[in-house]
Design an enzyme around this catalytic site. Structure first.
Site, PDB file in Angstrom:
ATOM      1  N   ARG A   1       0.852  -1.181   0.000  1.00 18.75           N
ATOM      2  CA  ARG A   1       0.000   0.000   0.000  1.00 18.75           C
ATOM      3  C   ARG A   1       0.891   1.236   0.000  1.00 18.75           C
ATOM      4  NH1 ARG A   1      -2.849   2.993   4.782  1.00 18.75           N
ATOM      5  NH2 ARG A   1      -3.989   4.493   3.539  1.00 18.75           N
TER       6      ARG A   1
ATOM      7  N   HIS B   1      -8.186   6.727  -0.073  1.00 19.39           N
ATOM      8  CA  HIS B   1      -9.058   5.557   0.124  1.00 19.39           C
ATOM      9  C   HIS B   1      -9.471   4.942  -1.211  1.00 19.39           C
ATOM     10  CE1 HIS B   1     -10.640   7.209   4.251  1.00 19.39           C
ATOM     11  NE2 HIS B   1      -9.624   6.373   4.433  1.00 19.39           N
TER      12      HIS B   1
ATOM     13  N   ARG C   1      -9.704  14.227  12.613  1.00 25.81           N
ATOM     14  CA  ARG C   1      -9.447  15.268  11.602  1.00 25.81           C
ATOM     15  C   ARG C   1     -10.687  16.124  11.397  1.00 25.81           C
ATOM     16  NH1 ARG C   1      -7.482  11.288   7.059  1.00 25.81           N
ATOM     17  NH2 ARG C   1      -6.296   9.946   8.449  1.00 25.81           N
TER      18      ARG C   1
ATOM     19  N   MET D   1     -16.558   5.846  17.738  1.00 28.24           N
ATOM     20  CA  MET D   1     -17.983   6.076  17.493  1.00 28.24           C
ATOM     21  C   MET D   1     -18.881   5.313  18.476  1.00 28.24           C
ATOM     22  SD  MET D   1     -20.169   7.810  15.921  1.00 28.24           S
ATOM     23  CE  MET D   1     -19.536   8.602  14.449  1.00 28.24           C
TER      24      MET D   1
ATOM     25  N   GLY E   1     -15.224   1.000   9.482  1.00 28.21           N
ATOM     26  CA  GLY E   1     -15.683   0.599  10.825  1.00 28.21           C
ATOM     27  C   GLY E   1     -17.012   1.227  11.213  1.00 28.21           C
TER      28      GLY E   1
ATOM     29  N   ASN F   1     -20.815  -0.666  10.723  1.00 31.53           N
ATOM     30  CA  ASN F   1     -21.359  -1.091  12.018  1.00 31.53           C
ATOM     31  C   ASN F   1     -22.338  -0.142  12.677  1.00 31.53           C
ATOM     32  OD1 ASN F   1     -19.744  -3.563  12.407  1.00 31.53           O
ATOM     33  ND2 ASN F   1     -18.039  -2.130  12.315  1.00 31.53           N
TER      34      ASN F   1
HETATM   35  P1  ADP Z   1      -9.378   2.689  10.374  1.00 32.57           P
HETATM   36  O1  ADP Z   1      -9.716   3.851   9.505  1.00 32.57           O
HETATM   37  O2  ADP Z   1      -8.340   3.014  11.412  1.00 32.57           O
HETATM   38  O3  ADP Z   1      -9.145   1.400   9.625  1.00 32.57           O
HETATM   39  P2  ADP Z   1     -11.903   1.487  11.126  1.00 32.57           P
HETATM   40  O4  ADP Z   1     -12.390   1.335   9.732  1.00 32.57           O
HETATM   41  O5  ADP Z   1     -11.604   0.273  11.921  1.00 32.57           O
HETATM   42  O6  ADP Z   1     -10.686   2.488  11.251  1.00 32.57           O
HETATM   43  O7  ADP Z   1     -13.022   2.335  11.907  1.00 32.57           O
HETATM   44  C1  ADP Z   1     -12.847   2.766  13.211  1.00 32.57           C
HETATM   45  C2  ADP Z   1     -14.148   3.400  13.679  1.00 32.57           C
HETATM   46  O8  ADP Z   1     -15.204   2.437  13.561  1.00 32.57           O
HETATM   47  C3  ADP Z   1     -14.128   3.862  15.106  1.00 32.57           C
HETATM   48  O9  ADP Z   1     -14.773   5.122  15.225  1.00 32.57           O
HETATM   49  C4  ADP Z   1     -14.976   2.804  15.808  1.00 32.57           C
HETATM   50  O10 ADP Z   1     -15.608   3.334  16.931  1.00 32.57           O
HETATM   51  C5  ADP Z   1     -15.989   2.498  14.733  1.00 32.57           C
HETATM   52  N1  ADP Z   1     -16.673   1.227  15.010  1.00 32.57           N
HETATM   53  C6  ADP Z   1     -16.153  -0.018  15.023  1.00 32.57           C
HETATM   54  N2  ADP Z   1     -17.110  -0.923  15.394  1.00 32.57           N
HETATM   55  C7  ADP Z   1     -18.249  -0.223  15.629  1.00 32.57           C
HETATM   56  C8  ADP Z   1     -19.585  -0.561  16.037  1.00 32.57           C
HETATM   57  N3  ADP Z   1     -19.925  -1.819  16.289  1.00 32.57           N
HETATM   58  N4  ADP Z   1     -20.476   0.436  16.136  1.00 32.57           N
HETATM   59  C9  ADP Z   1     -20.138   1.717  15.879  1.00 32.57           C
HETATM   60  N5  ADP Z   1     -18.904   2.104  15.498  1.00 32.57           N
HETATM   61  C10 ADP Z   1     -17.969   1.154  15.369  1.00 32.57           C
END
Ligand code: ADP
Length: 396
Positions: free
Chosen positions: A86, A175, A236, A278, A325, A329
């Site tokens: 990457r 992204h 950010r 979150m 994330g 979710n």
């Molecule tokens: P990165 O960009 O570091 O890869 P992720 O895609 O893992 O990050 O996303 C991280 C975010 O996803 C955080 O804000 C986390 O709180 C949120 N998140 C992960 N699981 C849940 C969930 N079950 N419900 C709500 N938010 C979630």
């Protein structure tokens, strides 16, 4: 076991490895963290065992330890079939993955002025991996490449032209690997050809961006010259008034300090004063924490505005897609965001929104919704592995 593909993702103090088979199924992941610090650590997920890493280990040492760990578990033979890296910034030089040679490495190095925190560390990983596996074809996959199809009206800023001509100041977008995966996967789910699929893809993780994809090509995206522009993110700020720079300068906050604040202390964390997670934010908001509630509301409203803005680049919309994330979710974020967009005809099916099986992709829109709404788990590593396999085996 030589038929495996290794994916390398190098951060400033971390190194992530992914191991895939030829069918692009994940076999194992490895992670080294806190590199350069006294408590540097590494592990391979398949057995959860921590590996021995010397204090202040660097990327090269971490790579060697993780590769040995994979070999010890019989996951990796002598060497992988191909390696994918990457790379954050490909500037205007890269519109697709590139087989790594000295010229490509020199070009990535030249793009480092556009991403001084990322490209040099990506190159560290590339150099370490080339040293360890000099015979193996290696491919760089760029976060920016998918967005090189943006038209000029979407990538130019309203700035003096010389900034673009002399220094490459324009919107690049990031992204790209995730948005590309969203295109491929939603095309599959919608039973369309990717080249005839038009979606709005919202990647909501710690970093957040949204992209308009028209007939398979990225035509607008919310991140810009840097990954700071656009949506409100974990730490950010996203879009701000550019006048803030001079305003804060008069208050004694210089550009370097402001850059740090905008990247690390803003967004959900800055607004809530407590968290960029979150899950915690929603729990706090539900407990009546006013700042957390406002942080959530700002996040969702900005996202809704951008979904509306992306419509300006499309003549048809096959689906709105959520990933990352938060996107995968958080039913609450999807619900609060789309509550702003009734006028455009987006309608969620509440049960599906709350109880979706998000692994491979799921529809969460109501039958009456003007556009399908999908949730899809992103898989950037699989895209990188595929590129490494395709380009690498051509040249291996
Ligand atoms: P990165 O960009 O570091 O890869 P992720 O895609 O893992 O990050 O996303 C991280 C975010 O996803 C955080 O804000 C986390 O709180 C949120 N998140 C992960 N699981 C849940 C969930 N079950 N419900 C709500 N938010 C979630």
């Amino acid at each position: 076991m030589d038929d495996v593909i290794l994916v390398v993702n190098c951060g400033s103090s971390s190194l992530k490895l992914g191991l895939f088979n030829r069918d692009l199924e994940s076999l194992a992941t490895g992670l080294a963290e806190r590199l350069g610090q006294d408590d540097a650590r590494a592990e391979i997920d398949s057995n959860g065992k921590t590996l021995d890493l010397p204090a202040k280990a660097d990327h090269q040492q971490a790579l060697e330890v993780l590769v040995q760990g994979l070999r010890d578990q019989d996951l990796l033979g002598e060497q992988p079939l191909a390696i994918g890296h990457r790379v954050v910034h490909g500037g205007e030089a890269f519109t697709a993955p590139a087989l790594l040679d000295d010229d490509v490495i020199a070009t990535i190095d030249r793009c480092a002025s556009l991403a001084p925190l990322h490209n040099p560390v990506n190159l560290t990983g590339i150099r370490a991996t080339r040293k360890l596996f000099p015979e193996v074809p290696q491919v760089a996959v760029f976060d920016t490449a998918f967005h090189q199809t943006l038209p000029a009206h979407a990538y130019l800023y309203g700035l003096p032209r010389r900034f673009y001509e002399d220094w490459g100041v324009r919107r690049y977008g990031f992204h790209g690997t995730s948005h590309y995966y969203m295109l491929r996967r939603s095309a599959e789910l919608l039973e369309r050809e990717p080249g005839q699929t038009s979606i709005i893809s919202a990647h909501l993780g710690n970093g957040c961006s949204i992209t308009a994809i028209r007939d398979g090509r990225s035509v607008d995206t919310s991140m810009g010259l840097t990954p700071l522009e656009g949506l409100v993110m974990g730490t950010r700020s996203g879009d701000i008034d550019p006048g803030l720079v001079a305003f804060l300068d008069r208050k004694g906050i210089d550009a370097g300090e402001l850059d740090r604040i905008l990247n690390r202390e803003s967004g959900l964390l800055g607004l809530s004063g407590s968290t960029n997670d979150m899950r915690k934010l929603v729990a706090l908001a539900d407990d009546g924490d006013r700042a957390a509630g406002q942080a959530l509301a700002v996040f969702c409203f900005r996202l809704a505005r951008y979904i509306g803005a992306m419509m300006a680049s499309l003549d048809r919309l096959d689906a709105l897609v959520f990933t990352g994330g938060i996107g995968e979710n958080s039913a609450r974020v999807r619900q609060d965001t789309l509550a702003h967009l009734g006028l455009l005809g987006f309608r969620l099916e509440p049960d599906a929104n709350h109880h979706h099986g998000h692994k491979s992709g799921h529809r969460i829109s109501h039958d009456d919704s003007r556009f399908p709404i999908l949730v899809i788990a992103t898989n950037e590593e699989a895209v990188i592995a595929r590129a490494a396999l395709e380009q690498g085996s051509d040249h291996g």
